[in-house]
Each structure stands twice: as C-alpha cells, then as structure tokens.
Design a protein around this motif. Sequence first.
Motif, PDB file in Angstrom:
ATOM      1  N   PHE A 197       0.831  -1.198   0.000  1.00  0.00           N
ATOM      2  CA  PHE A 197       0.000   0.000   0.000  1.00  0.00           C
ATOM      3  C   PHE A 197       0.874   1.260   0.000  1.00  0.00           C
ATOM      4  O   PHE A 197       2.078   1.199   0.168  1.00  0.00           O
ATOM      5  CB  PHE A 197      -0.924   0.002   1.216  1.00  0.00           C
TER       6      PHE A 197
ATOM      7  N   ARG B 123       0.248   6.772   5.407  1.00  0.00           N
ATOM      8  CA  ARG B 123      -0.825   5.996   6.029  1.00  0.00           C
ATOM      9  C   ARG B 123      -1.390   6.757   7.226  1.00  0.00           C
ATOM     10  O   ARG B 123      -0.850   6.690   8.329  1.00  0.00           O
ATOM     11  CB  ARG B 123      -0.301   4.625   6.442  1.00  0.00           C
TER      12      ARG B 123
ATOM     13  N   ILE C  29      -5.272   4.485   3.300  1.00  0.00           N
ATOM     14  CA  ILE C  29      -5.041   3.140   2.770  1.00  0.00           C
ATOM     15  C   ILE C  29      -6.286   2.257   2.839  1.00  0.00           C
ATOM     16  O   ILE C  29      -6.208   1.048   2.633  1.00  0.00           O
ATOM     17  CB  ILE C  29      -3.866   2.431   3.486  1.00  0.00           C
TER      18      ILE C  29
ATOM     19  N   THR D   7      -5.904   5.327  -3.830  1.00  0.00           N
ATOM     20  CA  THR D   7      -4.720   5.958  -3.249  1.00  0.00           C
ATOM     21  C   THR D   7      -4.980   7.457  -3.206  1.00  0.00           C
ATOM     22  O   THR D   7      -5.239   8.069  -4.235  1.00  0.00           O
ATOM     23  CB  THR D   7      -3.461   5.694  -4.097  1.00  0.00           C
TER      24      THR D   7
END
Length: 341
Positions: A171, A175, A194, A214
């Motif tokens: 990912f 985050r 994420i 994203t």
Amino acid sequence: MGVFFFLLVCNILPGQYYFSKLSEENGLSDNRISCFLKDKSGFIWIGTKNGLNRYDGSEFLLFKPTSGNSISNESINDIVQDSSGNIWVATFSGLNRYDPITNRWETMMPTGSEHKGNLPSYLIWDLEVDENNCIWIVSDVWDFAMYNPATKKFTYYDWPETAQQKQFKSFAHYRSIQKIVRKSKNEWWLATTIGLFSVDMTSRQFKFFGAGYTGSIMDIQYHSPTNNVFVSIQNGQLFNYNENEKRYREIKPVQQLYPAVQRKQLQKSNILLASPNGILDINPVTKEVTLIEHQPALPSSILNGGTNIIYSDHTGVVWVGTNKGINFYNSHNQVADFIPL
C-alpha cells in the motif's frame, strides 16, 4: 415573435438545489472552505485555508494567529463544540480550545518524541465530541486519540502498529486516518489513506474492510438504519461497505439530468457527500448515487470546482463548502427555478 418554453427545475432530490452564496465579496476571509459548525448561540463557524470565521447572519468575525490571545494557525480542518460551550478547532499546527464567554484561546501542541501524554501530532485532521464530553482527535499519521477535558488525560489507539502490518506492505507509504464517523456506542468508522477501517473503543482493535484507492479522503457518512458506510475520495471515487451483506465495493455515480424532466419527491433519508466533482446525492437503500454538478446556465446552481464539506444544522439549513465560497439552502423549502430554453 419568438416562442419560449419554460422548464420547472426543482431544488428537491434529485432535481436542482436552489443555492444562496457567500464569498470573500461578503466579508469571508477566504473562499477555500474546509468545515462548518453551528454553535449553541446560533453562530455559524466557518473554517477556511486562511482563517476561522464566525458568521452572525450579516457580518463575519475573523480569528487568525497573532502574538497574543489567538488561534494557533490560520489553516482550519475541523470545528466542534462540547457540552460546556467550548469551541474546539483542529488546525495544521495545533488543537485549539476557545471559550466564547471569556474570549480566551488555549492551544495544545505535541511535546516529546514519543507523543505520549499529550497531543499526538501538530496536524489535526478531524474532531468529534462524544456523549461524555470527550474529544476524539484524528492526528496525522500518529495514534487515534481521545482527550478527556475533565481529567486532562489522553487515551491512545495504536494506529501506526495497525498501518504497518504485513498485509499493507504494497500500500501507499503515507498511512493516516483522515475522517471518522460514529459506528456504534463502542466503535468508530475510520476513513484512511489506505482504506476503510473500524476501531473498537473497548478492545482497541482495528479492523480492515477494503481499499481500492490511493489518496486523501473527502468525506465519510454512516447510515445506521441500513448499515451502510460511504466514503468519497479526493480523486472522485466513491466506496460503500454494507454490514448486512459484508460487501465492500466502488460505486459509480450517475450524472444528474440537466435540465430535469420531472419533479421528484424529496427523499429526506438521502445522504449528501462532498466530492471533488460536486455533491454526491446517495439513496442509502437502493445505493443509487447522483452527482450534482455546477450548471453555468442556472444562477442558483452549486459553485463550480467541487465541494469540500457538507454540513446540515439543526434548523434544516445545509451548508456546502467549496473552493470558491459557500453555498447554502434550506432543506424545508421547495424553491424552483424557471429556465428559458
């Protein structure tokens, strides 16, 4: 003599909303709107990228950083009010508490490298107040936190540990939780960069439901009667998780017909979500989504450039923040525009 036909276009779902407008021309400090709050005294608080505004229906009072008693930063992300009447303001640099009775500002900043016992981060994305008058704080990258003003203590929920789990290895590196909404008495929905998560306040456990994007979060709403949560993304995507079906999916909005060809009845249970393309008008039962966009031929149309925040106050007025000012309308009114064709 020419012949003119007139089409009735209504501001009721899913027809055209009849918006009034406020902008810098009316005294607003900045047209880039980020958040709203209607306080217990009836003032509308408006967060922008350049100052906090208090609106009394005719004039704006501006709050910006100064060397004395003031807010810590001019870029505002969220505003809430606790049961004691204090206004809490999330900014790009610090969490602020304003007492409207004494006109005093207090600012919280992180201290120490571990961020324990104080504010987790300088950058605060989102705030909520619970029934116990505790402030729930969404800090950039760091822990999800709850602050109790009575005890002046923080409770932390370890988001970084969850975000670094192996299943998220592929990912995006950034985050962060960015938006939250209450799921139940003991749970929150968390819209993160994420994917969609929840957290249990008792067990302090996080649960992952899905991703597929994203980028930053625009908005999140939870419709408890149908157990549906909706998340809109800054790139224009919309995602839904249905608890009954245990299904996470992307939903493609349908553009609103313009001009409208029929009068539709108002669906008061519909959800409005902010979107970079306009307003997402969602029927939580059918999961049908209509995208309401700027219409140049309609003076009362939503401002162009997308929306950042949608806020409904207790009087039925819906406030829509854009990058070009404020739209607002009274959801109880059935106002219509006649458009020459």
